[in-house]
Design a protein around this motif. Sequence first.
Motif, PDB file in Angstrom:
ATOM      1  N   VAL A 168       0.830  -1.203   0.000  1.00 24.77           N
ATOM      2  CA  VAL A 168       0.000   0.000   0.000  1.00 24.77           C
ATOM      3  C   VAL A 168       0.864   1.252   0.000  1.00 24.77           C
ATOM      4  O   VAL A 168       0.594   2.222  -0.721  1.00 24.77           O
ATOM      5  CB  VAL A 168      -0.957  -0.005   1.213  1.00 24.77           C
ATOM      6  CG1 VAL A 168      -1.627   1.347   1.363  1.00 24.77           C
ATOM      7  CG2 VAL A 168      -1.994  -1.096   1.060  1.00 24.77           C
ATOM      8  N   LYS A 169       1.946   1.229   0.781  1.00 30.27           N
ATOM      9  CA  LYS A 169       2.827   2.397   0.854  1.00 30.27           C
ATOM     10  C   LYS A 169       3.459   2.675  -0.502  1.00 30.27           C
ATOM     11  O   LYS A 169       3.520   3.835  -0.946  1.00 30.27           O
ATOM     12  CB  LYS A 169       3.907   2.178   1.901  1.00 30.27           C
ATOM     13  CG  LYS A 169       4.824   3.394   2.071  1.00 30.27           C
ATOM     14  CD  LYS A 169       5.811   3.197   3.208  1.00 30.27           C
ATOM     15  CE  LYS A 169       6.689   4.441   3.373  1.00 30.27           C
ATOM     16  NZ  LYS A 169       7.683   4.280   4.461  1.00 30.27           N
ATOM     17  N   ILE A 170       3.926   1.633  -1.183  1.00 29.34           N
ATOM     18  CA  ILE A 170       4.536   1.817  -2.504  1.00 29.34           C
ATOM     19  C   ILE A 170       3.492   2.321  -3.499  1.00 29.34           C
ATOM     20  O   ILE A 170       3.735   3.279  -4.239  1.00 29.34           O
ATOM     21  CB  ILE A 170       5.154   0.489  -3.005  1.00 29.34           C
ATOM     22  CG1 ILE A 170       6.349   0.091  -2.126  1.00 29.34           C
ATOM     23  CG2 ILE A 170       5.615   0.633  -4.460  1.00 29.34           C
ATOM     24  CD1 ILE A 170       6.842  -1.313  -2.386  1.00 29.34           C
ATOM     25  N   ALA A 171       2.327   1.676  -3.502  1.00 27.94           N
ATOM     26  CA  ALA A 171       1.271   2.053  -4.451  1.00 27.94           C
ATOM     27  C   ALA A 171       0.871   3.510  -4.285  1.00 27.94           C
ATOM     28  O   ALA A 171       0.750   4.255  -5.263  1.00 27.94           O
ATOM     29  CB  ALA A 171       0.055   1.146  -4.272  1.00 27.94           C
ATOM     30  N   GLU A 172       0.671   3.931  -3.060  1.00 28.81           N
ATOM     31  CA  GLU A 172       0.248   5.315  -2.817  1.00 28.81           C
ATOM     32  C   GLU A 172       1.392   6.292  -3.084  1.00 28.81           C
ATOM     33  O   GLU A 172       1.166   7.412  -3.537  1.00 28.81           O
ATOM     34  CB  GLU A 172      -0.268   5.454  -1.395  1.00 28.81           C
ATOM     35  CG  GLU A 172      -1.556   4.668  -1.162  1.00 28.81           C
ATOM     36  CD  GLU A 172      -2.275   5.080   0.110  1.00 28.81           C
ATOM     37  OE1 GLU A 172      -1.591   5.524   1.050  1.00 28.81           O
ATOM     38  OE2 GLU A 172      -3.505   4.940   0.149  1.00 28.81           O
ATOM     39  N   SER A 173       2.637   5.874  -2.838  1.00 34.29           N
ATOM     40  CA  SER A 173       3.782   6.761  -3.061  1.00 34.29           C
ATOM     41  C   SER A 173       3.994   7.053  -4.540  1.00 34.29           C
ATOM     42  O   SER A 173       4.487   8.119  -4.899  1.00 34.29           O
ATOM     43  CB  SER A 173       5.054   6.143  -2.474  1.00 34.29           C
ATOM     44  OG  SER A 173       4.977   6.043  -1.072  1.00 34.29           O
ATOM     45  N   VAL A 174       3.639   6.093  -5.411  1.00 29.41           N
ATOM     46  CA  VAL A 174       3.844   6.293  -6.849  1.00 29.41           C
ATOM     47  C   VAL A 174       2.535   6.590  -7.579  1.00 29.41           C
ATOM     48  O   VAL A 174       2.503   6.640  -8.810  1.00 29.41           O
ATOM     49  CB  VAL A 174       4.544   5.073  -7.491  1.00 29.41           C
ATOM     50  CG1 VAL A 174       5.888   4.830  -6.843  1.00 29.41           C
ATOM     51  CG2 VAL A 174       3.679   3.824  -7.419  1.00 29.41           C
ATOM     52  N   GLY A 175       1.444   6.771  -6.840  1.00 30.08           N
ATOM     53  CA  GLY A 175       0.183   7.183  -7.451  1.00 30.08           C
ATOM     54  C   GLY A 175      -0.600   6.069  -8.104  1.00 30.08           C
ATOM     55  O   GLY A 175      -1.430   6.321  -8.982  1.00 30.08           O
ATOM     56  N   LEU A 176      -0.371   4.812  -7.701  1.00 29.30           N
ATOM     57  CA  LEU A 176      -1.171   3.693  -8.218  1.00 29.30           C
ATOM     58  C   LEU A 176      -2.388   3.538  -7.316  1.00 29.30           C
ATOM     59  O   LEU A 176      -2.394   2.752  -6.382  1.00 29.30           O
ATOM     60  CB  LEU A 176      -0.337   2.405  -8.254  1.00 29.30           C
ATOM     61  CG  LEU A 176       0.842   2.408  -9.229  1.00 29.30           C
ATOM     62  CD1 LEU A 176       1.681   1.150  -9.060  1.00 29.30           C
ATOM     63  CD2 LEU A 176       0.344   2.520 -10.668  1.00 29.30           C
ATOM     64  N   ARG A 177      -3.443   4.282  -7.622  1.00 31.64           N
ATOM     65  CA  ARG A 177      -4.592   4.368  -6.722  1.00 31.64           C
ATOM     66  C   ARG A 177      -5.818   3.616  -7.243  1.00 31.64           C
ATOM     67  O   ARG A 177      -6.884   3.717  -6.660  1.00 31.64           O
ATOM     68  CB  ARG A 177      -4.945   5.833  -6.473  1.00 31.64           C
ATOM     69  CG  ARG A 177      -3.803   6.602  -5.834  1.00 31.64           C
ATOM     70  CD  ARG A 177      -4.199   8.047  -5.543  1.00 31.64           C
ATOM     71  NE  ARG A 177      -3.081   8.775  -4.977  1.00 31.64           N
ATOM     72  CZ  ARG A 177      -2.747   8.772  -3.694  1.00 31.64           C
ATOM     73  NH1 ARG A 177      -3.464   8.060  -2.845  1.00 31.64           N
ATOM     74  NH2 ARG A 177      -1.712   9.449  -3.253  1.00 31.64           N
ATOM     75  N   SER A 178      -5.686   2.924  -8.352  1.00 31.90           N
ATOM     76  CA  SER A 178      -6.831   2.179  -8.866  1.00 31.90           C
ATOM     77  C   SER A 178      -6.356   0.891  -9.514  1.00 31.90           C
ATOM     78  O   SER A 178      -5.182   0.746  -9.873  1.00 31.90           O
ATOM     79  CB  SER A 178      -7.609   3.015  -9.885  1.00 31.90           C
ATOM     80  OG  SER A 178      -6.871   3.134 -11.092  1.00 31.90           O
ATOM     81  N   ASN A 179      -7.279  -0.026  -9.686  1.00 32.10           N
ATOM     82  CA  ASN A 179      -6.954  -1.302 -10.321  1.00 32.10           C
ATOM     83  C   ASN A 179      -6.455  -1.092 -11.739  1.00 32.10           C
ATOM     84  O   ASN A 179      -5.492  -1.730 -12.175  1.00 32.10           O
ATOM     85  CB  ASN A 179      -8.198  -2.194 -10.321  1.00 32.10           C
ATOM     86  CG  ASN A 179      -7.919  -3.575 -10.885  1.00 32.10           C
ATOM     87  OD1 ASN A 179      -6.971  -4.226 -10.479  1.00 32.10           O
ATOM     88  ND2 ASN A 179      -8.739  -4.011 -11.821  1.00 32.10           N
ATOM     89  N   GLN A 180      -7.089  -0.191 -12.473  1.00 36.94           N
ATOM     90  CA  GLN A 180      -6.676   0.074 -13.850  1.00 36.94           C
ATOM     91  C   GLN A 180      -5.246   0.583 -13.897  1.00 36.94           C
ATOM     92  O   GLN A 180      -4.450   0.157 -14.747  1.00 36.94           O
ATOM     93  CB  GLN A 180      -7.619   1.092 -14.492  1.00 36.94           C
ATOM     94  CG  GLN A 180      -7.211   1.472 -15.914  1.00 36.94           C
ATOM     95  CD  GLN A 180      -8.213   2.382 -16.574  1.00 36.94           C
ATOM     96  OE1 GLN A 180      -9.194   1.931 -17.136  1.00 36.94           O
ATOM     97  NE2 GLN A 180      -7.976   3.671 -16.500  1.00 36.94           N
ATOM     98  N   GLU A 181      -4.891   1.508 -13.003  1.00 37.81           N
ATOM     99  CA  GLU A 181      -3.532   2.052 -12.994  1.00 37.81           C
ATOM    100  C   GLU A 181      -2.508   0.978 -12.656  1.00 37.81           C
ATOM    101  O   GLU A 181      -1.397   0.956 -13.202  1.00 37.81           O
ATOM    102  CB  GLU A 181      -3.441   3.217 -12.000  1.00 37.81           C
ATOM    103  CG  GLU A 181      -4.182   4.460 -12.469  1.00 37.81           C
ATOM    104  CD  GLU A 181      -4.290   5.526 -11.393  1.00 37.81           C
ATOM    105  OE1 GLU A 181      -3.958   5.229 -10.223  1.00 37.81           O
ATOM    106  OE2 GLU A 181      -4.703   6.648 -11.719  1.00 37.81           O
ATOM    107  N   ILE A 182      -2.871   0.061 -11.761  1.00 39.78           N
ATOM    108  CA  ILE A 182      -1.971  -1.037 -11.404  1.00 39.78           C
ATOM    109  C   ILE A 182      -1.755  -1.950 -12.602  1.00 39.78           C
ATOM    110  O   ILE A 182      -0.622  -2.361 -12.895  1.00 39.78           O
ATOM    111  CB  ILE A 182      -2.540  -1.825 -10.204  1.00 39.78           C
ATOM    112  CG1 ILE A 182      -2.469  -0.969  -8.925  1.00 39.78           C
ATOM    113  CG2 ILE A 182      -1.778  -3.137 -10.002  1.00 39.78           C
ATOM    114  CD1 ILE A 182      -3.205  -1.566  -7.748  1.00 39.78           C
ATOM    115  N   LEU A 183      -2.818  -2.262 -13.341  1.00 39.89           N
ATOM    116  CA  LEU A 183      -2.696  -3.134 -14.507  1.00 39.89           C
ATOM    117  C   LEU A 183      -1.883  -2.464 -15.618  1.00 39.89           C
ATOM    118  O   LEU A 183      -1.088  -3.121 -16.291  1.00 39.89           O
ATOM    119  CB  LEU A 183      -4.088  -3.508 -15.019  1.00 39.89           C
ATOM    120  CG  LEU A 183      -4.902  -4.438 -14.106  1.00 39.89           C
ATOM    121  CD1 LEU A 183      -6.320  -4.598 -14.630  1.00 39.89           C
ATOM    122  CD2 LEU A 183      -4.237  -5.801 -13.985  1.00 39.89           C
TER     123      LEU A 183
END
Length: 739
Positions: A168-183
């Motif tokens: 969660v910390k990595i995702a929020e730090s780099v702005g990956l805030r949605s499933n689409q952005e992660i994919l």
Amino acid sequence: MEVSWLRVLLDNISSYQSISSMDTLYSNPAYKYYTRGEDIAKLLQPVLENLVGSDASPSELLNNGFEELSQYVDELREQFESWEPLSSRIFYVLQIESLASKLRESSLEVFQLLKHCEQHLPADLVSPSFEDCIELVKLVGRDEVSYTIDLALIDQKEGNGPTSEALVKIAESVGLRSNQEILIEGVVLASLKENAELTENNTEAEFIEGLISLTTQMHDYLTNIKQSQLGCSVPVPPDFRCPLSLELMTDPVIVTSGQTYERAFIEKWFDMGLMVCPKTRQALSQTSLTPNFIVKAFIANWCESNNVNLPDPLELVQSSQAFPLLVEPASDDECDDSQPLSSERAPSSPMKIGGNGRTESLDATKCEKLRQVVLSRSVSAPGIVCEEVVSKSERITNDAADTSVSSKTETIVNDATPSVSSKPVWRLPSGRHFNHPGIIPATIRETGSSSSIESEVKKLIEDLKSTSPDAQREATARVRILSRNSTDNRIVIARCGAIDSLVDLLYSTDERIQADAVTCLLNLSINDNNKSVIADSGAIEPLIHVLKTGNLEAKENSAATLFSLSVIEENKTKIGEAGAIEPLVDLLGHGSLRGKKDAATALFNLSIHHENKAKVIEAGAVKYLVELMDPAAGMVEKAVVVLANLATVREGKVAIGEEGGIPVLVEVVELGSARGKENATAALLQLAMHSQRFCNSIIREGAIPPLVALTKSGTARAKEKAHNLLKYFKSQKQNQRRG
């Protein structure tokens, strides 16, 4: 007094501060680093302005400090201006973090140098004292996501994690805030990994593979959270849920990779120009979708057995709501970047987040591994190192031979802002370089070095100019392949002068040559600089010739190219005056589904220019647009947005009313998608205010109940339009009573 670097630094600081007005800045994944740079700039600016106005002569050492600091400020500004949504957020944030760290250290050095020569400076230059400035700079936040990523990769390699807190910390730090952005991040990284493997760069490939695994675990984590929030009494089988929406599928379809998705969501994915399977990250040769009747039947039986109602996928896909990571919000002192962050947030000794949320010391083995990771890279750029070169990066899409042109053109409209800028080249631990990652094509084997491509393109241009149809046919086919997936190739092809030859071939009587030539121009037009070059080369009239005389594929791609060129405002007028609107309307009425979509998109963009609206209406577009409002045509949303635009002029209102547009618009308000309802309501409001006859007709068609419902559940714009229309109905009724 020599103040050249001092003035440059002041100018660069001013330019840096000016980007605060950028609309995209607040959604930038590295925004918190901008605020930190702004804090330092506010400390530097008054001191530097006083220095410029004084008789003080900076030493050579101080001038060198100003030069270095000026470069870091300028590089940081360029990075913020060059952000593109379809690029790797992880690499982008790491690069920004590296520059922000250098800026902080460089500003500390400058203030320390000023402090050492304080006694030689006028008294008004040392208020506030340089000592105070040094302490304030030290307070600017310096927490490093690269440190968290390094720890997570170590844990992952050892089979101990990473923990959900670290993800969660990595995702929020780099702005990956949605499933689409992660994919999307996974797709970008997978392409980069393939690039590394092609060159047998195993160290680089291993590093990227670790990052891919992190994004996969983020997706799995979000999937589990979404499962718990679906509100079903029993768990939804994984195969019944769309990997994109994470929701139960209503209209499951199969893509060419064999994976199944919700139709509305995979179409939206394709419309972004992402011609890869979101789950397998496999390049897709085409965007054809096959209904998965078996899965649909299984889902229907499961829903009936468990008393579960299917969601409305169109409502979900049109919603502006992201699919958040759904975590507890950080405390104010952890996320408020409007104030300088304390340096104590950066751990002075290696720490990690434990499963209970507390920090705990790392063991000696972990410390040594982390030390080796850091030593294998540059100490000035945690995680990875960046070297600056001038390059160009744009979103990449496949050409019309392999993809839906309407998908491609809708991607282009989002790229209307010029994207030519100074971009970084990344160097992973192995020392190999690669461009700041956008969506890297899986067909990277088709590209080579810039010099080899340039030599090939020059030879191809000779063949394009040849009198031999066979040579022209082979050359246009090859240029089409080269321009399909590579941003760099598009730049090289245009720079070598191929555009003029391709424009000439639009008049070719050979259908294959003509179709390939127009597709090449479509591919090249994805680059914003090339749009102007193509238009200035006199391509508009030849493109209209293809639109009138070409085969079906050529007509479709000509319409898509005209749309791409119309992104530039002055080209809207040129295209309209050159006579493109009538053949576009003809394609709208008689083309294939793809051709109709391309024509509708082009006509919408052209009709933004007021003078073109009347031409679109006179050419008979309204009749076809009303016909395309039939849900069976699959074009309701594209048709209604053009009608809403045309309804802003008198001729458009009259034509919509006379062509029977009112009943279908009311039907969209009742049954359409969220965006369709919004545009249909906007059109009906224009019609009602134009004519009492139209107003009465709208009411007779039963518009009031769906409008009332829309005021409660529509988009913000739809609610406003529905409220205004109902208010207008009421005022007209009151006027009739008085009369």
